[in-house]
Each structure stands twice: as structure tokens, then as C-alpha cells.
Scaffold this motif. Structure first.
Motif, PDB file in Angstrom:
ATOM      1  N   LYS A  58      35.383  34.447  34.170  1.00 46.89           N
ATOM      2  CA  LYS A  58      34.996  35.100  35.426  1.00 46.89           C
ATOM      3  C   LYS A  58      35.937  36.269  35.729  1.00 46.89           C
ATOM      4  CE  LYS A  58      34.404  34.179  40.371  1.00 46.89           C
ATOM      5  NZ  LYS A  58      34.504  33.136  41.437  1.00 46.89           N
ATOM      6  N   ALA A  59      37.241  36.065  35.539  1.00 46.82           N
ATOM      7  CA  ALA A  59      38.213  37.126  35.791  1.00 46.82           C
ATOM      8  C   ALA A  59      38.027  38.291  34.816  1.00 46.82           C
ATOM      9  CB  ALA A  59      39.633  36.566  35.679  1.00 46.82           C
ATOM     10  N   TYR A  60      37.791  37.960  33.549  1.00 45.86           N
ATOM     11  CA  TYR A  60      37.611  39.002  32.526  1.00 45.86           C
ATOM     12  C   TYR A  60      36.367  39.836  32.828  1.00 45.86           C
ATOM     13  CZ  TYR A  60      37.360  41.083  27.864  1.00 45.86           C
ATOM     14  OH  TYR A  60      37.318  41.958  26.810  1.00 45.86           O
ATOM     15  N   ARG A  61      35.292  39.165  33.200  1.00 45.93           N
ATOM     16  CA  ARG A  61      34.048  39.862  33.525  1.00 45.93           C
ATOM     17  C   ARG A  61      34.237  40.773  34.742  1.00 45.93           C
ATOM     18  NH1 ARG A  61      31.244  35.763  33.595  1.00 45.93           N
ATOM     19  NH2 ARG A  61      31.222  35.302  35.836  1.00 45.93           N
ATOM     20  N   LYS A  65      33.808  44.856  34.987  1.00 41.64           N
ATOM     21  CA  LYS A  65      32.966  45.501  35.992  1.00 41.64           C
ATOM     22  C   LYS A  65      33.754  46.541  36.779  1.00 41.64           C
ATOM     23  CE  LYS A  65      29.598  41.816  36.860  1.00 41.64           C
ATOM     24  NZ  LYS A  65      29.034  40.906  37.889  1.00 41.64           N
ATOM     25  N   TYR A  66      35.017  46.208  37.076  1.00 41.93           N
ATOM     26  CA  TYR A  66      35.859  47.162  37.810  1.00 41.93           C
ATOM     27  C   TYR A  66      36.102  48.418  36.983  1.00 41.93           C
ATOM     28  CZ  TYR A  66      40.092  49.199  39.799  1.00 41.93           C
ATOM     29  OH  TYR A  66      41.009  50.076  40.320  1.00 41.93           O
ATOM     30  N   GLU A  67      36.351  48.239  35.689  1.00 45.67           N
ATOM     31  CA  GLU A  67      36.581  49.393  34.817  1.00 45.67           C
ATOM     32  C   GLU A  67      35.324  50.246  34.680  1.00 45.67           C
ATOM     33  OE1 GLU A  67      40.110  47.687  31.881  1.00 45.67           O
ATOM     34  OE2 GLU A  67      38.014  47.493  31.260  1.00 45.67           O
ATOM     35  N   ARG A  68      34.139  49.637  34.807  1.00 43.39           N
ATOM     36  CA  ARG A  68      32.886  50.394  34.764  1.00 43.39           C
ATOM     37  C   ARG A  68      32.481  50.905  36.157  1.00 43.39           C
ATOM     38  NH1 ARG A  68      31.259  45.863  31.480  1.00 43.39           N
ATOM     39  NH2 ARG A  68      30.017  45.093  33.243  1.00 43.39           N
ATOM     40  N   MET A  69      33.382  50.650  37.138  1.00 41.73           N
ATOM     41  CA  MET A  69      33.183  51.082  38.529  1.00 41.73           C
ATOM     42  C   MET A  69      31.944  50.450  39.158  1.00 41.73           C
ATOM     43  SD  MET A  69      34.413  55.085  38.467  1.00 41.73           S
ATOM     44  CE  MET A  69      33.261  55.554  37.169  1.00 41.73           C
ATOM     45  N   GLU A  70      31.630  49.224  38.758  1.00 40.43           N
ATOM     46  CA  GLU A  70      30.513  48.491  39.351  1.00 40.43           C
ATOM     47  C   GLU A  70      30.955  47.727  40.596  1.00 40.43           C
ATOM     48  OE1 GLU A  70      28.718  46.029  36.405  1.00 40.43           O
ATOM     49  OE2 GLU A  70      28.321  47.687  35.024  1.00 40.43           O
ATOM     50  N   ILE A  71      32.276  47.443  40.701  1.00 38.15           N
ATOM     51  CA  ILE A  71      32.822  46.808  41.895  1.00 38.15           C
ATOM     52  C   ILE A  71      34.092  47.562  42.303  1.00 38.15           C
ATOM     53  CG2 ILE A  71      31.889  44.509  41.375  1.00 38.15           C
ATOM     54  CD1 ILE A  71      34.616  43.718  40.300  1.00 38.15           C
ATOM     55  N   LEU A  76      37.224  43.015  43.419  1.00 32.29           N
ATOM     56  CA  LEU A  76      37.985  42.521  42.266  1.00 32.29           C
ATOM     57  C   LEU A  76      39.048  41.530  42.720  1.00 32.29           C
ATOM     58  CD1 LEU A  76      38.652  42.565  39.259  1.00 32.29           C
ATOM     59  CD2 LEU A  76      40.117  44.547  39.678  1.00 32.29           C
ATOM     60  N   SER A  77      39.728  41.815  43.814  1.00 35.24           N
ATOM     61  CA  SER A  77      40.749  40.897  44.334  1.00 35.24           C
ATOM     62  C   SER A  77      40.153  39.538  44.679  1.00 35.24           C
ATOM     63  CB  SER A  77      41.422  41.500  45.569  1.00 35.24           C
ATOM     64  OG  SER A  77      42.117  42.678  45.239  1.00 35.24           O
ATOM     65  N   ILE A  78      38.941  39.565  45.247  1.00 35.60           N
ATOM     66  CA  ILE A  78      38.266  38.303  45.590  1.00 35.60           C
ATOM     67  C   ILE A  78      37.932  37.519  44.327  1.00 35.60           C
ATOM     68  CG2 ILE A  78      36.179  37.303  46.602  1.00 35.60           C
ATOM     69  CD1 ILE A  78      36.169  39.634  48.580  1.00 35.60           C
ATOM     70  N   GLN A  79      37.465  38.224  43.302  1.00 30.74           N
ATOM     71  CA  GLN A  79      37.074  37.566  42.053  1.00 30.74           C
ATOM     72  C   GLN A  79      38.270  36.977  41.300  1.00 30.74           C
ATOM     73  OE1 GLN A  79      33.966  37.040  41.017  1.00 30.74           O
ATOM     74  NE2 GLN A  79      33.164  38.057  42.855  1.00 30.74           N
ATOM     75  N   LEU A  80      39.453  37.536  41.544  1.00 31.76           N
ATOM     76  CA  LEU A  80      40.648  37.072  40.832  1.00 31.76           C
ATOM     77  C   LEU A  80      41.450  36.042  41.618  1.00 31.76           C
ATOM     78  CD1 LEU A  80      42.039  40.415  39.319  1.00 31.76           C
ATOM     79  CD2 LEU A  80      40.553  38.735  38.237  1.00 31.76           C
ATOM     80  N   GLU A  81      40.960  35.605  42.767  1.00 30.81           N
ATOM     81  CA  GLU A  81      41.724  34.686  43.619  1.00 30.81           C
ATOM     82  C   GLU A  81      42.027  33.352  42.951  1.00 30.81           C
ATOM     83  OE1 GLU A  81      39.547  34.254  47.220  1.00 30.81           O
ATOM     84  OE2 GLU A  81      40.381  36.062  48.153  1.00 30.81           O
ATOM     85  N   SER A  82      41.113  32.861  42.130  1.00 25.65           N
ATOM     86  CA  SER A  82      41.309  31.555  41.488  1.00 25.65           C
ATOM     87  C   SER A  82      42.167  31.626  40.232  1.00 25.65           C
ATOM     88  CB  SER A  82      39.950  30.937  41.130  1.00 25.65           C
ATOM     89  OG  SER A  82      39.223  31.798  40.268  1.00 25.65           O
ATOM     90  N   LEU A  83      42.518  32.819  39.809  1.00 23.92           N
ATOM     91  CA  LEU A  83      43.271  32.991  38.566  1.00 23.92           C
ATOM     92  C   LEU A  83      44.668  32.371  38.602  1.00 23.92           C
ATOM     93  CD1 LEU A  83      43.051  34.247  35.740  1.00 23.92           C
ATOM     94  CD2 LEU A  83      43.982  36.365  36.686  1.00 23.92           C
ATOM     95  N   PRO A  84      45.471  32.548  39.672  1.00 29.68           N
ATOM     96  CA  PRO A  84      46.840  32.010  39.666  1.00 29.68           C
ATOM     97  C   PRO A  84      46.925  30.493  39.511  1.00 29.68           C
ATOM     98  CG  PRO A  84      46.583  33.635  41.408  1.00 29.68           C
ATOM     99  CD  PRO A  84      45.216  33.365  40.878  1.00 29.68           C
ATOM    100  N   ILE A  93      52.497  36.778  36.321  1.00 29.01           N
ATOM    101  CA  ILE A  93      53.401  37.889  36.656  1.00 29.01           C
ATOM    102  C   ILE A  93      52.630  39.202  36.731  1.00 29.01           C
ATOM    103  CG2 ILE A  93      55.344  39.259  35.824  1.00 29.01           C
ATOM    104  CD1 ILE A  93      56.537  36.697  34.684  1.00 29.01           C
ATOM    105  N   LEU A  94      51.706  39.412  35.791  1.00 24.76           N
ATOM    106  CA  LEU A  94      50.876  40.620  35.811  1.00 24.76           C
ATOM    107  C   LEU A  94      49.975  40.639  37.045  1.00 24.76           C
ATOM    108  CD1 LEU A  94      49.878  40.840  32.038  1.00 24.76           C
ATOM    109  CD2 LEU A  94      51.429  42.366  33.276  1.00 24.76           C
ATOM    110  N   TYR A  95      49.479  39.490  37.413  1.00 29.61           N
ATOM    111  CA  TYR A  95      48.625  39.391  38.597  1.00 29.61           C
ATOM    112  C   TYR A  95      49.409  39.785  39.860  1.00 29.61           C
ATOM    113  CZ  TYR A  95      45.965  37.210  42.405  1.00 29.61           C
ATOM    114  OH  TYR A  95      45.298  36.965  43.574  1.00 29.61           O
ATOM    115  N   LEU A  96      50.641  39.283  39.982  1.00 28.12           N
ATOM    116  CA  LEU A  96      51.472  39.636  41.137  1.00 28.12           C
ATOM    117  C   LEU A  96      51.799  41.126  41.158  1.00 28.12           C
ATOM    118  CD1 LEU A  96      53.988  36.631  41.236  1.00 28.12           C
ATOM    119  CD2 LEU A  96      51.968  36.992  42.664  1.00 28.12           C
ATOM    120  N   ASP A  97      52.110  41.673  39.980  1.00 29.97           N
ATOM    121  CA  ASP A  97      52.416  43.111  39.901  1.00 29.97           C
ATOM    122  C   ASP A  97      51.205  43.947  40.321  1.00 29.97           C
ATOM    123  OD1 ASP A  97      54.947  42.520  39.029  1.00 29.97           O
ATOM    124  OD2 ASP A  97      54.484  42.785  36.900  1.00 29.97           O
TER     125      ASP A  97
END
Length: 267
Positions: A58-61, A65-71, A76-84, A93-97
Motif C-alpha cells: 500500500k505504501a509503495y503504491r 502515485k505521488y511520483e506520477r502526481m496522482e495524489i 500520501l501522508s495519510i496513506q503512509l500512516e500505518s507504515l511505522p 528513519i527515512l519516514y521521520l526525515d
């Protein structure tokens, strides 16, 4: 044959046969317990890999999408919330940065790390023999073959059972032998027992690292392990007076190298 005859037969049975029967019983029981624990650990690992793979996908997708400017950034921040909650320390560490300054370079690096994690967790899912390996390295081939083969649920428990029984027999035999020695020899043999325990624990840990693919830097790990095995084999072949102390020191140095240079995964 009546009950009395059976009783007489058992009574006249040589003590060696009884000892063999007890040893077989203990071996079967120990193998069964180890195999049961092993299968449970494998099942838990597969469940965890499935969950992690779902969140990573889900995070990769979302990043794609962000790189293709679809979102946008907020989506993107909402989609990555479950990643940590499941990611490795490096991804975290990359997520925090990225959350601090929304740097595009960081998100590209995080995408690559997530892809690596997805490949790893995918390699854990298959329960049958396949050609899947994390890389083309020969060092991946044998552990992957053992883990994916149908006999894996018997092979590793059998190895662990053998090592435990071997260590137990060695301990009992050594204890009996030491009890008949002088005080100095008893002290020296005590060091051998201590070194032997460290050696068995280290060997079982090495097997676990290979089995569960916890090795990060494969070439340094296997070179260190070969030196570790060779030095201990040499000590056990010549059995010098202070061999137990030397074996213990070799084990300590080996683990120092493993953790100092981060050759295995800690998470």
C-alpha cells in the motif's frame, strides 16, 4: 505369552537395552516438542510477513502515485500512516526525515527500501520448493532450498534435537570423567564445559540466522563463521589444557564481530 512371561522378560532385559529405550523415548519427545515450536514460529512468521507485505504494498503504491502526481502530499501522508507500526528501523528513519521536510530525495530512497522489504517478505511466504531467492548469490541458494523444501519441517528440528542430545551426552560424560580427576583437572574441564555450552548455543544461533535469512552482509558473515568453525575444530582436535578458555574467547570475539559490524538483522 502371558503377563508373567512378559514381566520376566522385562526383568531380565540388559540395562543397556533399557538405556537405549529411554534415549529413544527422550529423542522422540524432544524432536516432537522442537518441531511443534518450529512450526508455530514458521506460521507466526508467515502471518507477520503477509501483514507487512500488505502494508508495504500500500505504501509503495501510494509513493508511485505521488511520483506520477496522482495524489498530493497530504494524501500520501495519510496513506503512509500505518507504515511505522511494521517497518524496519531504516525505513522508519527515512519516514521521520520525510515527515519533517517532505524531501523528494528521501521519499525516493524510502521507496527503494520499501521495495527491498517487499522482496524479502515475499520470499518468506512460499511454503513449497520454488526457485525464488532474494538474489542471484550462491550463498542464498542452499538456505533457500532447505527452507522451501517439503522436508524443512523435519530437517531443522532433527538438527536441533541432535545438537541438544549431543550436548547432553557430552555434559554427562564430562561430569562423570571430571569427578574422577584431580582438583586442577576439574577446574580445566569446567572451562571446557563452559566453552562447550557457548559453542553449542553459537552453532544453533548460526543455523537460525541462515534459516530465517537474518544475514545482512553475507560474505563477511560466512568468512567469520568459517574462521569460527575452523578455530574451534582445531582446539577440539588438540584439546590443550586451557582449550575451554580459548573456545569461550573465540565465541566472544565472534559475536563481537557479528554485532560490531552489523552482519545480521536485529529487528
Amino acid at each position: 505369552m502371558d503377563i508373567l512371561s512378559i514381566y520376566k522378560t522385562l526383568k531380565e532385559t540388559p540395562s543397556d537395552y533399557l538405556a537405549y529405550a529411554v534415549l529413544i523415548f527422550i529423542s522422540v519427545w524432544l524432536f516432537r516438542e522442537i518441531r511443534s515450536t518450529y512450526l508455530k514460529n514458521i506460521s507466526d512468521e508467515l502471518v507477520r510477513s503477509e501483514k507487512n507485505l500488505s502494508i508495504y504494498s500500500k505504501a509503495y503504491r501510494s509513493i508511485c502515485k505521488y511520483e506520477r502526481m496522482e495524489i498530493d502530499l497530504d494524501e500520501l501522508s495519510i496513506q503512509l500512516e500505518s507504515l511505522p507500526s511494521i517497518c524496519s528501523k531504516k525505513v522508519f528513519i527515512l519516514y521521520l526525515d520525510w515527515e519533517k521536510d517532505k524531501n523528494s530525495t528521501v521519499i525516493s530512497e524510502m521507496k527503494q527500501c520499501i521495495e527491498n522489504e517487499m522482496n524479502f517478505h515475499k520470499s518468506q511466504q512460499s511454503s513449497e520448493l520454488t526457485s525464488w531467492v532474494r538474489s542471484d548469490s550462491f550463498l542464498d541458494a542452499f538456505p533457500n532450498f532447505i527452507k522451501k523444501s517439503p522436508s524443512k519441517s523435519f530437517f531443522w528440528p532433527a538438527v536441533y534435537t541432535f545438537l541438544i542430545l549431543l550436548a547432553s551426552v557430552f555434559f554427562v560424560a564430562t561430569t562423570i570423567y571430571v569427578s574422577m580427576q584431580s582438583t586442577i583437572n576439574q577446574i580445566l574441564f569446567s572451562f571446557y564445559i563452559f566453552g562447550g555450552v557457548l559453542l553449542v548455543v553459537s552453532t544453533m544461533s548460526i543455523l537460525e540466522f541462515i534459516l530465517f535469512k537474518k544475514i545482512i552482509k553475507k560474505l563477511p558473515f560466512f568468512i567469520s563463521t568459517i574462521f569460527f568453525a575452523g578455530l574451534n575444530a582445531t582446539i577440539l582436535s588438540f584439546t590443550p589444557h586451557f582449550g575451554g578458555i580459548i573456545i569461550a574467547l573465540i565465541c566472544v570475539i565472534y559475536w563481537y564481530v557479528i554485532f560490531k559490524y552489523k552482519l545480521i538483522k536485529n529487528d
